[in-house]
Enzyme design. Structure first.
Site, PDB file in Angstrom:
ATOM      1  N   ASP A   3      -5.831   2.260  -3.157  1.00  0.00           N
ATOM      2  CA  ASP A   3      -6.885   2.316  -2.548  1.00  0.00           C
ATOM      3  C   ASP A   3      -7.210   3.473  -1.580  1.00  0.00           C
ATOM      4  O   ASP A   3      -8.266   3.747  -0.973  1.00  0.00           O
ATOM      5  CB  ASP A   3      -7.181   1.170  -1.470  1.00  0.00           C
ATOM      6  CG  ASP A   3      -5.854   1.214  -0.567  1.00  0.00           C
ATOM      7  OD1 ASP A   3      -5.099   1.824  -0.421  1.00  0.00           O
ATOM      8  OD2 ASP A   3      -6.038   0.087   0.339  1.00  0.00           O
ATOM      9  N   ASP A  50      -1.201   1.583  -3.928  1.00  0.00           N
ATOM     10  CA  ASP A  50      -1.809   0.452  -4.381  1.00  0.00           C
ATOM     11  C   ASP A  50      -3.321   1.159  -4.784  1.00  0.00           C
ATOM     12  O   ASP A  50      -4.140   0.401  -5.336  1.00  0.00           O
ATOM     13  CB  ASP A  50      -2.105  -0.606  -3.542  1.00  0.00           C
ATOM     14  CG  ASP A  50      -2.951  -0.219  -2.286  1.00  0.00           C
ATOM     15  OD1 ASP A  50      -2.973   0.916  -1.971  1.00  0.00           O
ATOM     16  OD2 ASP A  50      -3.435  -1.297  -1.828  1.00  0.00           O
ATOM     17  N   SER A 107       0.848  -1.183  -0.145  1.00  0.00           N
ATOM     18  CA  SER A 107      -0.099   0.026   0.066  1.00  0.00           C
ATOM     19  C   SER A 107       0.889   1.376   0.067  1.00  0.00           C
ATOM     20  O   SER A 107       1.412   1.541  -0.728  1.00  0.00           O
ATOM     21  CB  SER A 107      -1.045  -0.040   1.268  1.00  0.00           C
ATOM     22  OG  SER A 107      -2.095   0.745   1.068  1.00  0.00           O
ATOM     23  N   ASP A 110      -2.388   6.624  -3.248  1.00  0.00           N
ATOM     24  CA  ASP A 110      -1.254   5.914  -3.051  1.00  0.00           C
ATOM     25  C   ASP A 110      -0.725   4.739  -3.609  1.00  0.00           C
ATOM     26  O   ASP A 110      -1.183   4.582  -4.937  1.00  0.00           O
ATOM     27  CB  ASP A 110      -1.745   5.495  -1.439  1.00  0.00           C
ATOM     28  CG  ASP A 110      -2.543   4.280  -1.353  1.00  0.00           C
ATOM     29  OD1 ASP A 110      -3.408   4.264  -2.276  1.00  0.00           O
ATOM     30  OD2 ASP A 110      -2.698   3.811  -0.237  1.00  0.00           O
TER      31      ASP A 110
END
Length: 445
Positions: free
Chosen positions: A245, A243, A102, A241
């Site tokens: 999400d 990833d 992430s 960010d």
């Protein structure tokens, strides 16, 4: 839920090369997951990743383990986490695997699973995988080994999905948008979505090299985005960010618009259009001004523990469809099954286009209260928050803040720290109250 050895609240995560983020563990995890899923009748699993260099190593190891257990793997290449949730559903895969840490730096990575429905794996499946990890590896007969394939149009499919969440009668023509993809998984998705909806797009953080993900860019550091928005006289800036999400936004004046303000804008728009189901879920860290602004609209608000997993749990408990965190995880459950930065940003852009209002004007309804956060290290052992002296000071502070602010005292789950948070319209009072409580905690040490 049983104690877990490997799975945390967001899958398995750690530093690359240190157990458990090693190629041998990834191989064993792929095998263990494959054995459990195969016993349920599974045949195929989707594997996606962000742009970390270690993703190549981990996806190869996972695929080998899955194949040994008799499951085939379909690779999507670098794709946002919410894209894997979506594609797992539409491909009718039995599970989806995301290789990502992430918003963390490149030297961290993680592995998490989605169910066939694009949601977190049921607890009993995770527990079965953990139990299987304790067994010695074996291999199915040669004729039953899994295969590997690549989904070449994965990006195009997800781009179309994202565009489909934007109202058909609206467009982004005339908008100049700066997009910061954190050198992460949205780098080839978000700019194309925005351009195809008509926007003029200026890109930063769209040149991943495997090592620069989240480095001074993206949702966790909007400094470069703020400067670029002001420099180019853009209408709005979007920061995802690593990833994809999370979403943070920047208005045309260069002001940061955080997850609480984004959540409010989406909630108000859903209320106006009759699409808001129930209320809104935030977290213990959600700013008090969000709660007050929603109350003025007559919208119920509940707080979950920090973490998008807990937000989603509370949404499901109440059969609500909107929730999020101030960090920018926004879950719009009637559009996707997990936090989706691109989809959330499109919901805000749609509100701007619908009402011909700037982001600054839309966000002005939530004037964030100043938050003072002090971390106090303690020697371990007894929890200082259980002390009568600390409880007494905290109670006195709460009395002074009544109606004007709130306090939140938490013991860190990972370090010997007490987190003291005070939120109040009066910044000086917030600082003073936080210091008083922190001092009381220090005295216990």
């Amino acid at each position: 839920m049983a104690n877990r050895k490997y799975f945390g609240t967001d899958g398995v995560r750690g530093k690359v090369g240190s157990y458990p983020i090693t190629p041998d563990f990834a191989l064993k995890l792929g095998w263990a997951a494959g054995k459990v899923l195969a016993s349920q009748g599974s045949k195929m699993v989707l594997i996606g990743k962000d742009t970390r260099i270690s993703g190549y190593m981990l996806e190869s190891a996972l695929e080998a383990g899955l194949a040994a257990a008799g499951l085939s793997a379909a690779f999507t290449g670098p794709m946002p986490t919410p894209a894997i949730a979506y594609l797992t559903r539409t491909f009718r895969a039995e599970a989806g695997i995301v290789i990502s840490a992430s918003h963390n730096p490149y030297y961290d990575n993680g592995i998490k699973f989605f169910s066939a429905k694009g949601t977190k794996l049921p607890d009993e499946i995770e527990e079965a995988i953990e139990a299987m990890l304790e067994q010695p590896m074996d291999c199915v007969e040669s004729a039953e080994l899994g295969k590997a394939s690549r989904i070449n149009d994965a990006a195009g499919r997800y781009i179309e999905f994202c565009k489909g969440t934007f109202p058909a009668h609206l467009g982004l023509e005339g908008y100049k948008i700066v997009v910061d993809c954190a050198n992460g998984a949205t780098y080839h998705i978000a700019p194309n979505v925005l351009r195809e909806l008509g926007a003029e797009v200026i890109e930063i953080g769209t040149d991943p090299n495997g090592l620069n993900i989240n480095e001074k860019c993206g949702a966790t550091d909007v400094t470069a985005l703020q400067a670029k928005v002001v420099e180019t006289k853009a209408d709005v800036g979007l920061a995802y960010d690593g990833d994809g999400d999370r979403i943070m936004m920047v208005d045309h004046l260069g002001n940061k618009v955080d997850g609480d303000q984004i959540l409010f804008i989406i909630a108000r728009e859903a209320l106006r259009s009759g699409q808001l189901k129930g209320g809104v879920v935030g977290t213990l860290m959600s700013n008090m001004s969000l709660e007050i602004a929603l109350k003025m609209l007559g919208v119920p608000f509940l707080r979950a523990n920090v973490g998008d997993r807990y937000v989603l749990e509370k949404m499901l408990e109440n059969d609500w469809t909107l929730g999020g965190e101030n960090s920018g995880h926004i879950i719009i459950a009637d559009k996707n099954t997990t936090g989706d930065g691109i989809v959330a940003s499109l919901a805000v852009l749609a509100a701007m286009a619908q009402h011909k209002l700037s982001l600054n004007e839309l966000a002005s309804a939530v004037k964030l209260f100043p938050q003072v956060l002090i971390n106090v290290r303690f020697a371990g052992g007894e929890n200082p928050l259980e002390s009568d002296a600390v409880k007494s000071v905290a109670a006195e502070v709460e009395k002074r803040l009544e109606g004007k602010g709130r306090i939140l005292l938490r013991k860190s789950g990972t370090e010997p720290l007490i987190r003291v948070m005070v939120e109040c319209q009066d910044a000086e009072l917030a600082q003073q109250c936080a210091e008083e409580i922190a001092e009381a905690v220090k005295k216990i040490n």
